[in-house]
Design a protein around this motif. Sequence first.
Motif, PDB file in Angstrom:
ATOM      1  N   ILE A 236     -17.204   0.449 -85.794  1.00 36.15           N
ATOM      2  CA  ILE A 236     -17.401   1.020 -84.584  1.00 36.15           C
ATOM      3  C   ILE A 236     -16.135   1.982 -84.647  1.00 36.15           C
ATOM      4  N   ARG A 237     -15.462   1.229 -84.970  1.00 31.27           N
ATOM      5  CA  ARG A 237     -14.041   2.316 -85.148  1.00 31.27           C
ATOM      6  C   ARG A 237     -13.839   3.236 -86.850  1.00 31.27           C
ATOM      7  N   GLU A 238     -14.422   2.858 -87.343  1.00 29.30           N
ATOM      8  CA  GLU A 238     -14.695   3.669 -88.360  1.00 29.30           C
ATOM      9  C   GLU A 238     -16.242   4.679 -88.162  1.00 29.30           C
ATOM     10  N   ILE A 239     -16.522   5.075 -87.770  1.00 30.00           N
ATOM     11  CA  ILE A 239     -17.527   5.280 -87.485  1.00 30.00           C
ATOM     12  C   ILE A 239     -17.551   6.688 -86.222  1.00 30.00           C
ATOM     13  N   ALA A 240     -16.336   5.989 -85.386  1.00 34.57           N
ATOM     14  CA  ALA A 240     -15.623   7.121 -83.941  1.00 34.57           C
ATOM     15  C   ALA A 240     -14.987   7.718 -85.022  1.00 34.57           C
ATOM     16  N   GLU A 241     -13.767   7.091 -85.761  1.00 36.68           N
ATOM     17  CA  GLU A 241     -13.158   8.052 -86.545  1.00 36.68           C
ATOM     18  C   GLU A 241     -13.844   9.229 -87.411  1.00 36.68           C
ATOM     19  N   SER A 242     -14.586   9.164 -88.435  1.00 38.32           N
ATOM     20  CA  SER A 242     -14.978   9.634 -88.897  1.00 38.32           C
ATOM     21  C   SER A 242     -16.509  11.125 -88.135  1.00 38.32           C
ATOM     22  N   HIS A 243     -16.049  10.362 -86.949  1.00 36.32           N
ATOM     23  CA  HIS A 243     -16.739  11.465 -86.165  1.00 36.32           C
ATOM     24  C   HIS A 243     -16.120  12.473 -85.544  1.00 36.32           C
ATOM     25  N   GLY A 244     -14.411  11.946 -85.449  1.00 31.96           N
ATOM     26  CA  GLY A 244     -13.923  12.523 -84.467  1.00 31.96           C
ATOM     27  C   GLY A 244     -13.443  12.229 -82.937  1.00 31.96           C
ATOM     28  N   ILE A 245     -14.022  10.747 -83.196  1.00 37.03           N
ATOM     29  CA  ILE A 245     -14.324  10.437 -81.240  1.00 37.03           C
ATOM     30  C   ILE A 245     -12.716   9.381 -81.524  1.00 37.03           C
TER      31      ILE A 245
ATOM     32  N   LEU B 138     -33.031 -11.367 -88.301  1.00 38.64           N
ATOM     33  CA  LEU B 138     -33.766  -9.743 -88.820  1.00 38.64           C
ATOM     34  C   LEU B 138     -34.073  -8.845 -87.248  1.00 38.64           C
ATOM     35  N   ALA B 139     -34.057  -9.871 -86.395  1.00 37.29           N
ATOM     36  CA  ALA B 139     -34.187  -8.933 -85.169  1.00 37.29           C
ATOM     37  C   ALA B 139     -32.172  -8.247 -84.528  1.00 37.29           C
ATOM     38  N   GLN B 140     -31.633  -9.448 -84.410  1.00 33.61           N
ATOM     39  CA  GLN B 140     -30.519  -8.829 -84.670  1.00 33.61           C
ATOM     40  C   GLN B 140     -29.365  -7.714 -85.140  1.00 33.61           C
ATOM     41  N   ASP B 141     -29.685  -7.641 -86.968  1.00 36.03           N
ATOM     42  CA  ASP B 141     -30.208  -6.712 -87.916  1.00 36.03           C
ATOM     43  C   ASP B 141     -30.129  -5.261 -87.244  1.00 36.03           C
ATOM     44  N   ARG B 142     -31.554  -5.403 -87.046  1.00 33.16           N
ATOM     45  CA  ARG B 142     -32.304  -4.176 -86.609  1.00 33.16           C
ATOM     46  C   ARG B 142     -31.849  -3.473 -85.415  1.00 33.16           C
ATOM     47  N   SER B 143     -31.501  -4.853 -84.645  1.00 28.44           N
ATOM     48  CA  SER B 143     -30.621  -4.580 -82.984  1.00 28.44           C
ATOM     49  C   SER B 143     -29.028  -3.582 -82.911  1.00 28.44           C
ATOM     50  N   ARG B 144     -28.703  -4.064 -83.989  1.00 22.82           N
ATOM     51  CA  ARG B 144     -26.717  -3.859 -84.457  1.00 22.82           C
ATOM     52  C   ARG B 144     -26.889  -2.561 -85.056  1.00 22.82           C
ATOM     53  N   ASN B 145     -27.978  -2.664 -86.698  1.00 26.73           N
ATOM     54  CA  ASN B 145     -27.995  -1.111 -87.025  1.00 26.73           C
ATOM     55  C   ASN B 145     -28.753   0.082 -85.650  1.00 26.73           C
ATOM     56  N   ARG B 146     -29.025   0.507 -84.854  1.00 24.91           N
ATOM     57  CA  ARG B 146     -29.381   0.638 -83.560  1.00 24.91           C
ATOM     58  C   ARG B 146     -28.377   1.098 -83.406  1.00 24.91           C
ATOM     59  N   MET B 147     -27.772  -0.010 -82.283  1.00 26.61           N
ATOM     60  CA  MET B 147     -26.192   0.060 -81.924  1.00 26.61           C
ATOM     61  C   MET B 147     -25.442   1.305 -82.837  1.00 26.61           C
ATOM     62  N   LEU B 148     -25.229   1.000 -84.023  1.00 29.58           N
ATOM     63  CA  LEU B 148     -23.834   1.425 -84.645  1.00 29.58           C
ATOM     64  C   LEU B 148     -24.632   3.070 -84.993  1.00 29.58           C
ATOM     65  N   ALA B 149     -25.451   3.053 -84.803  1.00 29.61           N
ATOM     66  CA  ALA B 149     -26.303   4.884 -85.137  1.00 29.61           C
ATOM     67  C   ALA B 149     -26.383   5.877 -83.525  1.00 29.61           C
ATOM     68  N   SER B 150     -26.140   4.992 -82.627  1.00 29.07           N
ATOM     69  CA  SER B 150     -25.611   5.373 -81.147  1.00 29.07           C
ATOM     70  C   SER B 150     -23.852   6.155 -80.719  1.00 29.07           C
ATOM     71  N   VAL B 151     -23.393   5.152 -82.252  1.00 34.62           N
ATOM     72  CA  VAL B 151     -21.929   5.442 -81.749  1.00 34.62           C
ATOM     73  C   VAL B 151     -21.701   6.716 -82.058  1.00 34.62           C
ATOM     74  N   ASP B 152     -22.097   8.106 -82.757  1.00 35.88           N
ATOM     75  CA  ASP B 152     -21.043   9.589 -82.787  1.00 35.88           C
ATOM     76  C   ASP B 152     -21.684   9.871 -81.510  1.00 35.88           C
ATOM     77  N   ARG B 153     -22.212   9.190 -80.324  1.00 40.64           N
ATOM     78  CA  ARG B 153     -22.849  10.383 -79.645  1.00 40.64           C
ATOM     79  C   ARG B 153     -21.185   9.693 -78.396  1.00 40.64           C
ATOM     80  N   ALA B 154     -20.610   8.697 -78.677  1.00 43.24           N
ATOM     81  CA  ALA B 154     -19.833   8.363 -77.464  1.00 43.24           C
ATOM     82  C   ALA B 154     -18.635   9.060 -77.353  1.00 43.24           C
ATOM     83  N   THR B 155     -18.337   9.239 -76.272  1.00 40.43           N
ATOM     84  CA  THR B 155     -16.571  10.079 -75.652  1.00 40.43           C
ATOM     85  C   THR B 155     -16.104   9.886 -76.237  1.00 40.43           C
ATOM     86  N   VAL B 156     -15.713   8.311 -75.973  1.00 41.49           N
ATOM     87  CA  VAL B 156     -14.086   7.503 -76.547  1.00 41.49           C
ATOM     88  C   VAL B 156     -14.921   5.978 -76.768  1.00 41.49           C
ATOM     89  N   VAL B 157     -13.712   5.251 -77.443  1.00 43.92           N
ATOM     90  CA  VAL B 157     -14.068   3.996 -78.208  1.00 43.92           C
ATOM     91  C   VAL B 157     -12.562   3.687 -77.764  1.00 43.92           C
TER      92      VAL B 157
END
Length: 354
Positions: free
Chosen positions: A303-312, A249-268
Amino acid sequence: MAEETDQESRTEAPTDRRIREAIEKGDVPFSREAPTFAAILGLLVSLSLVVRGQAAQIARDLSALFDHPGGFRLEASGDVQVLLQAVGLSAGRFLLPILLILAGFGLAASLIQNVPRAVGERIRPKWRNVSPAAGWSRIFGRSGQVEFLKAVLKVLAVSLVVLLILRSERQKAVNAMYVDPSQLPELILTLSIRLVSAVSIATIVIVAGDLVWARLRWQRSLRMSRQEIKDEMKQVEGDPGVKARLRSLAQDRSRNRMLASVDRATVVIANPTHFAVALRYEPSENPAPLVLAKGKDLIALRIREIAESHGIAVIEDKPLARSLYDAVQVDQTIPAEFYRAVAQILFFLFARPR
């Protein structure tokens, strides 16, 4: 039979927790021979120091009574009381130091073996203490056999020592019939000291063996089965299944928080399908690019899907993606050895027309 089978299944040494709980309940190794040996030593000290020094004094105190019994008036009850007080006071001065020495040696024998502690469990009434079946097993069990063997050894050792001492002092005992009666107390005292000294020496081996046996028996009684050790580990550390579930459960929460921050990325930076690392570079925030997220296989694809959906921008660089994935943790800036490779990618992104 069931109890013997259960004891045979306990083949593992006791854990520290099992030992600590036993001590807290008052279950500690204790030798019954040590207090007996201490009493013998106390008697030897009493005979050597107290009796030898006080015997003459009590003889003088009581000589007036035995030599001149007519000197005491016994006309009223008060006279008898005075006489008894005088005799009791003289006897008390003689016996009190002896009793104190014996009590001190007995207390020391207990204190040396174990630290005293108040344990209500030891004085609580228990059925097995009065159960005929339990008493029968104690008498005819292994402990009862050992106690019987110790008793036999003590009787044989003491009897042999007394016999040897009396044989060596036989001539003095015969000559005592022809000496001054006033010398008899000293002769008896000397003989008593020799007897007690020899008995104490003879019982040292028995006491030493009993101390070792008491501790071995105590450790054997605390042995545990493998299942008991597993159950204790579950109690102390928690059930492994529950711990694994909480960890998941802790790993799932950590993974979700990590994925939620992908939309702030500059590049993948990605391997086509296996690895993906999301970087954010803002000179005002960090001096070097920061890893927001990383993953492999399904997480990399997400991660790639989220980045592509946000134009990263997603840049495929197999060696760099794999190296960054292995070398850098999430929420850490990239090491200096990656500056050149990442700077080239960022320069390309910032330089292209938008």
